[in-house]
Design an enzyme around this catalytic site. Structure first.
Site, mmCIF file in Angstrom:
data_model
loop_
_atom_site.group_PDB
_atom_site.id
_atom_site.type_symbol
_atom_site.label_atom_id
_atom_site.label_comp_id
_atom_site.label_asym_id
_atom_site.label_seq_id
_atom_site.Cartn_x
_atom_site.Cartn_y
_atom_site.Cartn_z
ATOM 1 N N GLU A 39 0.868 -1.169 0.000
ATOM 2 C CA GLU A 39 0.000 0.000 0.000
ATOM 3 C C GLU A 39 0.911 1.227 0.000
ATOM 4 O O GLU A 39 2.012 1.197 0.564
ATOM 5 C CB GLU A 39 -0.924 0.013 1.214
ATOM 6 C CG GLU A 39 -1.914 -1.138 1.277
ATOM 7 C CD GLU A 39 -2.894 -1.189 0.117
ATOM 8 O OE1 GLU A 39 -3.153 -0.128 -0.483
ATOM 9 O OE2 GLU A 39 -3.380 -2.290 -0.186
ATOM 10 N N HIS A 91 -6.998 2.618 1.330
ATOM 11 C CA HIS A 91 -6.374 1.748 2.338
ATOM 12 C C HIS A 91 -6.774 2.093 3.769
ATOM 13 O O HIS A 91 -6.666 1.238 4.664
ATOM 14 C CB HIS A 91 -4.851 1.746 2.202
ATOM 15 C CG HIS A 91 -4.200 3.094 2.242
ATOM 16 N ND1 HIS A 91 -4.232 3.910 3.351
ATOM 17 C CD2 HIS A 91 -3.463 3.755 1.307
ATOM 18 C CE1 HIS A 91 -3.543 5.009 3.111
ATOM 19 N NE2 HIS A 91 -3.076 4.960 1.863
ATOM 20 N N HIS A 110 -8.486 -1.911 1.292
ATOM 21 C CA HIS A 110 -7.269 -2.579 0.844
ATOM 22 C C HIS A 110 -6.285 -2.658 2.008
ATOM 23 O O HIS A 110 -6.109 -1.705 2.758
ATOM 24 C CB HIS A 110 -6.617 -1.808 -0.306
ATOM 25 C CG HIS A 110 -7.368 -1.908 -1.588
ATOM 26 N ND1 HIS A 110 -6.744 -2.157 -2.788
ATOM 27 C CD2 HIS A 110 -8.684 -1.806 -1.868
ATOM 28 C CE1 HIS A 110 -7.655 -2.187 -3.758
ATOM 29 N NE2 HIS A 110 -8.833 -1.973 -3.211
ATOM 30 N N ASP A 170 -4.571 -8.594 1.280
ATOM 31 C CA ASP A 170 -4.602 -8.756 -0.170
ATOM 32 C C ASP A 170 -3.619 -9.826 -0.630
ATOM 33 O O ASP A 170 -3.896 -10.568 -1.581
ATOM 34 C CB ASP A 170 -4.281 -7.423 -0.856
ATOM 35 C CG ASP A 170 -5.445 -6.436 -0.765
ATOM 36 O OD1 ASP A 170 -6.475 -6.797 -0.165
ATOM 37 O OD2 ASP A 170 -5.316 -5.308 -1.284
#
Length: 234
Positions: free
Chosen positions: A10, A58, A153, A158
């Site tokens: 991220e 995120h 996210h 992920d």
């Protein structure tokens, strides 16, 4: 024995060249296509605020990252973990671009210097499902991977989802492997002969869905063999 690392990041924004930085790295280890539980996860202080659009994706606040280590503080641990492994990343150029920029800031060579092959699951998915949506969420839905916990996210979550997706995308490769026990049996298998000349067998035409599924399996085998299959040329 093949060691693979599923990796995701991220970031504060979309452009490493314009100064955006990595704020989270998540890694999941596979050995012989099995999850080992030996994962790696870092939150990082980027030294700058996240772009509002990135923050909405995120949800990692600037305040939360203030007491986290800088990239240079974890780089040796990260590279030791990744050393020699095959990396599996969704939309690899994005993550690799950010990691290479971070490595450049610490005076180190690009990531390819430390790892083996880099596999992009987005490229794989586009080859297997041309013309379809191939985001991580779309692949989870298509392949039956539970992503109900993915409201935002997150690099480690992920990576864990992508590990399941990758195993599903490449499950056709299992058919290419001969089990060690079977290989040790040796000898010929005796099959009794049958006279089928008097049997009228009906011909059942494949449905469009069956043809699509068949093509997906062929694409998987073609991918696993490195394009060395013969039926594409026949």
């Amino acid at each position: 024995m093949l060691r693979q690392i599923i990796l995701d990041t991220e970031t504060t924004g979309l452009s490493a060249d314009n100064g955006d930085r990595i704020i989270e790295i998540g890694c999941v280890e596979l050995v012989a296509r099995k999850l080992t539980g030996r994962n790696k996860h870092f939150y990082l202080n980027p030294g700058r605020d996240s772009h509002p659009d990135a923050l909405r994706i995120h949800g990692i606040s600037n305040e939360f990252l203030q007491d986290k280590p800088k990239f240079e503080a974890v780089v040796e641990e990260l590279l030791d973990y990744l050393q020699g492994a095959q990396l599996i990343i969704h939309n690899a150029p994005f993550d690799i671009g950010f990691l290479n920029k971070e490595l450049e800031r610490t005076g180190r060579p690009p990531l390819s210097h430390f790892v083996g092959e880099i596999t992009d699951t987005l490229v794989m998915a586009k080859e297997m499902y041309p013309g379809k949506r191939n985001s991580l969420d779309a692949l989870c839905d298509r392949l039956g991977v539970d992503n109900s916990g993915r409201t935002l996210h997150g690099a480690l979550l992920d990576a864990e989802l992508l590990a399941d997706v990758y195993i599903n995308l490449t499950r056709g490769q299992d058919a290419l492997l001969i089990a060690e026990d079977d290989a040790q049996l040796g000898g010929a298998v005796q099959v009794p002969g049958l006279d089928l000349r008097g049997i009228d067998l009906p011909v059942l035409q494949a449905t469009a869905q069956e043809i699509e599924a068949h093509e997906a399996v062929l694409a998987q085998i073609d991918k696993a063999s490195g394009g060395k299959t013969v039926w594409r040329a026949m």
